[in-house]
Scaffold this motif. Structure first.
Motif, PDB file in Angstrom:
ATOM      1  N   TYR A 171      -7.288   3.127  -4.891  1.00  0.00           N
ATOM      2  CA  TYR A 171      -8.357   3.172  -3.890  1.00  0.00           C
ATOM      3  C   TYR A 171      -8.523   4.633  -3.503  1.00  0.00           C
ATOM      4  CZ  TYR A 171     -11.227   2.284   0.253  1.00  0.00           C
ATOM      5  OH  TYR A 171     -12.256   2.262   1.170  1.00  0.00           O
ATOM      6  N   ASP A 172      -9.733   5.167  -3.714  1.00  0.00           N
ATOM      7  CA  ASP A 172     -10.012   6.572  -3.423  1.00  0.00           C
ATOM      8  C   ASP A 172     -10.921   6.636  -2.199  1.00  0.00           C
ATOM      9  OD1 ASP A 172     -10.827   9.231  -3.384  1.00  0.00           O
ATOM     10  OD2 ASP A 172     -11.035   9.373  -5.556  1.00  0.00           O
ATOM     11  N   ILE A 173     -10.401   7.169  -1.078  1.00  0.00           N
ATOM     12  CA  ILE A 173     -11.214   7.224   0.139  1.00  0.00           C
ATOM     13  C   ILE A 173     -12.387   8.188  -0.030  1.00  0.00           C
ATOM     14  CG2 ILE A 173      -9.344   6.508   1.678  1.00  0.00           C
ATOM     15  CD1 ILE A 173      -8.979   9.445   2.483  1.00  0.00           C
ATOM     16  N   ILE A 215      -3.484   4.636  -2.562  1.00  0.00           N
ATOM     17  CA  ILE A 215      -4.605   5.289  -1.884  1.00  0.00           C
ATOM     18  C   ILE A 215      -4.504   6.801  -2.096  1.00  0.00           C
ATOM     19  CG2 ILE A 215      -5.863   5.578   0.273  1.00  0.00           C
ATOM     20  CD1 ILE A 215      -4.515   3.124   1.364  1.00  0.00           C
ATOM     21  N   ASN A 228     -13.667   2.620  -8.076  1.00  0.00           N
ATOM     22  CA  ASN A 228     -12.232   2.889  -7.931  1.00  0.00           C
ATOM     23  C   ASN A 228     -11.502   2.690  -9.254  1.00  0.00           C
ATOM     24  OD1 ASN A 228     -11.779   3.779  -5.280  1.00  0.00           O
ATOM     25  ND2 ASN A 228     -11.839   1.693  -4.464  1.00  0.00           N
ATOM     26  N   GLU A 233       0.270   5.512   0.093  1.00  0.00           N
ATOM     27  CA  GLU A 233      -0.607   6.682   0.142  1.00  0.00           C
ATOM     28  C   GLU A 233       0.005   7.779  -0.730  1.00  0.00           C
ATOM     29  OE1 GLU A 233      -1.908   7.773   4.075  1.00  0.00           O
ATOM     30  OE2 GLU A 233      -1.533   5.735   4.822  1.00  0.00           O
ATOM     31  N   ASN A 284      -4.648   5.200   4.839  1.00  0.00           N
ATOM     32  CA  ASN A 284      -4.875   3.751   4.936  1.00  0.00           C
ATOM     33  C   ASN A 284      -5.690   3.402   6.179  1.00  0.00           C
ATOM     34  OD1 ASN A 284      -4.622   1.037   4.059  1.00  0.00           O
ATOM     35  ND2 ASN A 284      -3.070   0.710   5.630  1.00  0.00           N
ATOM     36  N   ARG A 286      -9.123   4.084   5.228  1.00  0.00           N
ATOM     37  CA  ARG A 286      -9.561   3.019   4.312  1.00  0.00           C
ATOM     38  C   ARG A 286      -9.977   1.767   5.079  1.00  0.00           C
ATOM     39  NH1 ARG A 286      -6.310  -1.152   2.725  1.00  0.00           N
ATOM     40  NH2 ARG A 286      -7.072  -2.419   0.969  1.00  0.00           N
ATOM     41  N   CYS A 332      -7.085  10.641  -2.009  1.00  0.00           N
ATOM     42  CA  CYS A 332      -8.339  11.283  -1.609  1.00  0.00           C
ATOM     43  C   CYS A 332      -8.735  12.247  -2.717  1.00  0.00           C
ATOM     44  CB  CYS A 332      -8.176  12.035  -0.289  1.00  0.00           C
ATOM     45  SG  CYS A 332      -9.718  12.771   0.313  1.00  0.00           S
ATOM     46  N   ILE A 372       0.842  -1.199   0.000  1.00  0.00           N
ATOM     47  CA  ILE A 372       0.000   0.000   0.000  1.00  0.00           C
ATOM     48  C   ILE A 372       0.877   1.249   0.000  1.00  0.00           C
ATOM     49  CG2 ILE A 372      -1.650   1.346   1.374  1.00  0.00           C
ATOM     50  CD1 ILE A 372      -2.789  -1.338   2.360  1.00  0.00           C
TER      51      ILE A 372
END
Length: 653
Positions: A116-118, A94, A202, A35, A179, A182, A96, A33
């Protein structure tokens, strides 16, 4: 620890050290992962728009996790070696509001994988609900999920501070907690069964941001020609309106001293309409009180009765077109470097559709008053040696309705009829309106004497409103008939499609019990009715115990909830079908190595507008058509989707 990677030297301290790209690569080599965030300059050519990859610099790129953060000075460091991290589909990136940042990665030719978009996850969890400003932002999520305060004060200072230690700490702070957010989101996502829907959205943010980055080319010279033609037409319309007054008003009229009316004065126009016997009374939505208005929608209902109204309506629409689509539009929206229009898109509305703004490319008029392709659309063109490839789903929502309701009347029409849903509705009511059953079509479209309208026009008005919850109360105004007569028409249609009505009723009952609707039958997306708690509170009170205002509110919410339940699954399914088709198309583009030869330039609901080199335009048209049909078959197992492709030199669709 924060590692600052830059060609400029800083004084190291206990929390900021100098770093290198090699250190960053080594650190994330075995991490699953990463960010990610960016800090950018303001948009140079239009400060009201998002920073633009063509004319705005990325000041720094941040990669991090809860233990270490790397802040990279983009002005002095080559970030190309980081491509391997972003294109590794085993590593989750990840972000935003990934739509913003990914446009810059497209500019750098990075093929970013596994996002992955929070922000998107939060949109999915709250879809349909009305949330306060900032609720879905990093600061709001940090407070709710982690009980921490993420200070965003420095954001507005970066342009004058530069990458000093305060800005470096601020930038690093954005890639520490995503994360953890997430992980909290995923607990709720799994509880609600939304994993596959989240995966789709996503993935789609990559394609949506690429479409925005590529943009839609516009010919500014042709655009201004349209404005000039409109200006000339406006002058003609004013003369026609003035001449019409002299025909309609007697010489004893209070207007005889006026050679013209100020057609921009609502007061003067209202006075004139009343003199001519034109109905000007409309219901104020905010107060529910009657008021005088020159509302165009209201006047259109009477335009066949008064010869002056079609002229006035065209005048107002032409005037609005001039003010909306002129030099100001070009100045604010035509990128001076790319020569293209780059709209800003919001990915998840209540209907799962995308929205477009700055500018709204989904709102460019499709046709003129004669029903021809609107001249403004013809100003959108491909690059030299390219073609536009336009594909849209034919009758997408009626087909989805037939699939979901399994109504034999609708299924037979889709599979064996001519595919025109307006004609279908007209055929249903033909015996009542014409005295004998007729199969209505665009060619067989007789006049209904008592309505003084063509029957297909009547069917079209009903069709456009009924499946979205319009009742006899509103349809009577559209058709200028009594409410009893409107209800008779609706009853005839309902009687011929009992399974469709039963399907709608089941959706309404579901929302009544649960406060949300399962919006599609594949990804099981969910949309919440925005005022469900308020509705339940009012429902628990008896009619006698509610005040007059509470009763009015209760029945208003009930009507809204029923309409929401009825049309939300159809619109959501259509929107997700188009998104999945877009993903399939981009997968094919990548697999064929066409990234610089073909792309999607715009999307309008059930339509995808592609652009491709002339030598592959035919093949790309087939790819788009096949991908859209494939997506349709994923949602509709019984009813096949039909896709109409066209290869054009301008946006003529």
């Amino acid at each position: 620890m924060i590692y600052f990677i830059s060609g400029q030297k800083i004084i190291e301290n206990e929390d900021i050290k100098e770093g290198t790209i090699a250190q960053c690569l080594e650190y994330f080599y075995d991490k699953d992962i990463i960010e990610v965030d960016t800090e950018t300059e303001q948009n140079k050519y239009n400060p009201d728009k998002l920073p633009d990859p063509y004319s705005s610099k990325v000041l720094c790129l941040q990669l991090g996790d809860k233990d270490n953060q790397f802040v990279i000075d983009n002005n002095t460091i080559d970030i190309t070696p980081l491509r391997v991290l972003f294109e590794d589909d085993t590593k989750i990136k990840i972000l935003c509001n990934a739509f913003f940042d990914l446009r810059f990665f497209h500019h750098w030719k990075f093929k970013v994988k596994n996002v992955y978009d929070i922000f998107i996850a939060e949109c999915i969890l709250t879809k349909g609900k009305k949330m306060e400003k900032g609720y879905k932002g990093l600061q709001g999520m940090g407070q709710r999920y982690l009980n921490i305060f993420i200070d965003k004060e420095v954001r507005g200072q970066i342009h004058w501070r530069g990458l000093d230690t305060k800005v470096i700490r601020y930038a690093a702070g954005d890639v520490i907690h995503m994360n953890a957010i997430r992980e909290k989101q995923l607990v709720e996502i799994k509880k609600r069964g939304l994993e596959s829907y989240l995966k789709l959205e996503n993935r789609y943010v990559i394609d949506l941001s690429k479409m925005a980055y590529k943009g839609f080319k516009l010919d500014p010279i042709e655009w201004l020609k349209v404005k000039q033609i409109n200006q000339e037409r406006l002058t003609q319309l004013v003369n026609q309106l003035d001449n019409e007054i002299n025909k309609l008003l007697p010489q004893t009229s209070l207007f005889t001293e006026l050679t013209t009316v100020n057609w921009n004065s609502s007061k003067q126009v209202l006075e004139l309409w009343k003199k001519l016997g034109i109905d000007t009374i409309v219901r104020d939505k905010s107060t529910s009180e009657d008021k005088d208005s020159v509302d165009i929608k209201h006047l259109k209902k009477q335009s066949h009765k008064f010869s002056i109204l079609p002229i006035y309506i065209e005048y107002k629409e032409t005037q609005k077109e001039i003010s909306t689509y002129g030099e100001k539009f070009l100045k604010e929206n035509l990128n001076p470097i790319s020569g293209r229009i780059h709209s800003e898109f919001f990915q998840i509305l209540e209907t799962s559709r995308i929205s477009s703004n700055n500018p709204n490319l989904q709102n460019i008029p499709g046709s003129d008053s004669q029903g021809n392709v609107h001249p403004l659309r013809k100003c959108f063109i491909p690059e030299k040696d390219n073609k536009l490839v336009i594909c849209d789903f034919s009758q997408q929502e009626p087909r989805i309705t037939a699939e979901y309701s399994n109504d034999p009347y609708l299924i037979d029409f889709i599979l064996n009829g001519d595919g025109d849903s307006h004609s279908l509705i007209s055929t249903m009511i033909s015996e009542y309106l014409l005295g004998s059953h007729q199969v209505i079509s665009k060619k067989n479209n007789p006049l209904v004497p008592k309505y003084n309208r063509r029957i297909r026009d009547i069917g079209k008005m009903i069709n456009l409103g009924k499946d979205y919850g319009k009742t006899a109360f509103s349809i009577k105004d559209d058709l200028e008939i009594s409410q009893e007569e409107a209800q008779k028409l609706l009853d005839i249609i309902d009687a011929k499609t009992p399974k469709k009505m039963a399907y709608f009723k089941s959706c309404q009952d579901f929302v009544e019990r649960n406060g949300y609707i399962v919006s599609d039958q594949v990804f099981k997306s969910k949309t919440y009715f925005y005022a469900y708690e308020e509705y339940l509170q009012l429902k628990q009170m008896s009619y006698e115990n509610r005040t007059k205002e509470q009763n009015k509110r209760f029945y208003k919410l009930k009507g809204e909830m029923d309409r929401f339940a009825q049309n939300n699954p159809i619109q959501n399914t259509g929107a997700l079908m188009t998104k999945l088709a877009h993903i399939y198309i981009n997968n094919e583009i990548e697999s064929k190595g066409w990234e610089d030869k073909a792309w999607i330039a715009n999307a309008v609901h059930d339509e995808l507008d592609g652009e491709a080199n002339e030598d592959i335009a035919e093949e790309f048209s087939k790819v788009m058509q096949d991908c859209m049909i494939k997506s349709g078959s994923y949602f509709c197992k019984t009813i096949p989707m039909k896709v109409d492709p066209a290869i054009e030199d301008s946006w003529q669709h």
